[in-house]
Write an enzyme that holds these catalytic residues in place. Structure first.
Site, PDB file in Angstrom:
ATOM      1  CG  HIS A 177      16.196 -28.440  32.313  1.00 54.07           C
ATOM      2  ND1 HIS A 177      16.968 -27.404  33.362  1.00 54.07           N
ATOM      3  CD2 HIS A 177      15.365 -28.754  32.250  1.00 54.07           C
ATOM      4  CE1 HIS A 177      15.594 -27.157  34.041  1.00 54.07           C
ATOM      5  NE2 HIS A 177      14.253 -27.966  33.168  1.00 54.07           N
ATOM      6  CG  HIS A 207       8.592 -27.100  36.571  1.00 53.74           C
ATOM      7  ND1 HIS A 207       9.393 -26.818  34.883  1.00 53.74           N
ATOM      8  CD2 HIS A 207       9.245 -28.007  36.890  1.00 53.74           C
ATOM      9  CE1 HIS A 207      10.458 -27.784  35.754  1.00 53.74           C
ATOM     10  NE2 HIS A 207      10.067 -28.095  36.062  1.00 53.74           N
ATOM     11  CD  GLU A 228      13.790 -32.014  28.874  1.00 53.29           C
ATOM     12  OE1 GLU A 228      13.150 -32.738  29.821  1.00 53.29           O
ATOM     13  OE2 GLU A 228      13.627 -31.174  28.488  1.00 53.29           O
TER      14      GLU A 228
END
Length: 311
Positions: A63, A125, A60
């Site tokens: 990213h 998204h 995460e």
């Protein structure tokens, strides 16, 4: 001037590659269920600048770092466009579009972390990320035409209006198919259809739960394949004096074939977690390229048709 062009094109290419990496990193986050790897903190990760060593938090946070770095590249590209090509409408539009959707992507990503939201919003998204990538790809393609001198001026022969209408319709429909695929991933519905091309061993399965979404997505994919095949034939027939459009239409058909095959491969690797991550990323990359190519083709058809009508 040549040096300015070389630097600008290199910046555009690096930005486009970076945006593709953002898409890949986002797919990795989704497929490894790492979206909560940093808790509900943003931009920090679990309250720390350097997160604790867990696989989910690393994925995460990576990213986020990639997205932040690419955001700076998008900003640099926008500034460079204003400085070097402010008199050219196309690159200004593309650089502005990339900036707008990059900001929207970041804001929606942050909101999804801080306030856990629905699968529909999470799928949006991804849809916004596709649009951001599309604009960076359009900018790269424009710089390629700038160097060759092809595709910047009005062609001597008009492009039929049908090419623009057909390509725009396919583009809108493709976005719907992309959104539906992203929705399936975010609802963990991928296992709704086992086997390919049949779904759970049936031509028309029992449309309940996850099976309904996956089967609709498959039918939508078949329709997209037929539409692009028809479009390629149409362009070949009516655009005999526009080889660049004919080449792009054939390339779109090749990409949609690859997309169908990657979808079959995705289904075959559902029960192998490691391979599934790879095939899912491949599926995303192909459809991103297809959407960007169809966008460029639609813009060429619109521009040339519009200029000819005005003349």
């Amino acid at each position: 001037m040549a040096m300015i062009y070389s630097r600008y094109r290199a910046l555009a290419i690096v930005t486009c590659i970076g945006m593709l990496l953002v898409l890949i990193a986002g797919a990795l986050v989704t497929n490894t269920d790492s979206g909560r790897g940093c808790g509900t903190d943003w931009p920090l990760c679990n309250g720390k600048f350097i997160p604790a060593y867990t696989v989910e938090s690393l994925i995460e946070y990576s990213h986020r770092l990639i997205s932040g770095a690419v955001g700076l590249l998008v900003l640099a590209t926008f500034v460079a466009t204003l400085v070097w090509y402010r008199k050219e409408k196309e690159p200004i539009v593309y650089a502005s579009g990339a900036g707008l959707f990059t900001v929207l992507q970041a804001l929606l990503g942050a909101a999804a972390v801080i306030w856990p939201t629905s699968a529909g919003v999470l799928a949006l998204h991804f849809g916004i990320s596709i649009l951001a990538f599309m604009f960076t790809l359009l900018l790269v393609l424009w710089t390629g035409r700038l160097k060759s001198g092809k595709g910047l001026d009005r062609p001597p022969v008009v492009v039929p209006k049908s090419v623009y209408v057909f390509s725009l319709s396919i583009l809108v429909y493709t976005y719907f198919v992309i959104y539906l695929g992203a929705f399936i991933r975010h609802t963990d519905s991928s296992g709704g259809c086992i086997g390919w091309p049949l779904c759970n061993g049936e031509f028309v399965p029992d449309l309940q739960g996850a099976t309904r979404y996956v089967f609709i997505h498959r039918i939508a994919g078949v329709v997209l394949f037929i539409l692009i095949a028809w479009f390629a034939v149409h362009v070949k027939r009516v655009c005999r004096q526009h080889p660049e459009l004919r080449t792009a239409a054939v390339a779109a058909f090749v990409l949609v074939c690859c997309q169908v095959l990657s979808g079959a491969l995705l289904t075959e690797t559902l029960r192998n977690e490691d391979w599934y991550i790879f095939t899912s990323i491949l599926h995303n990359m192909i459809v991103s390229a297809l959407f960007g190519l169809m966008s460029d083709l639609m813009i060429r058809a619109w521009k040339w048709r519009e200029r000819q009508v005005k003349a």
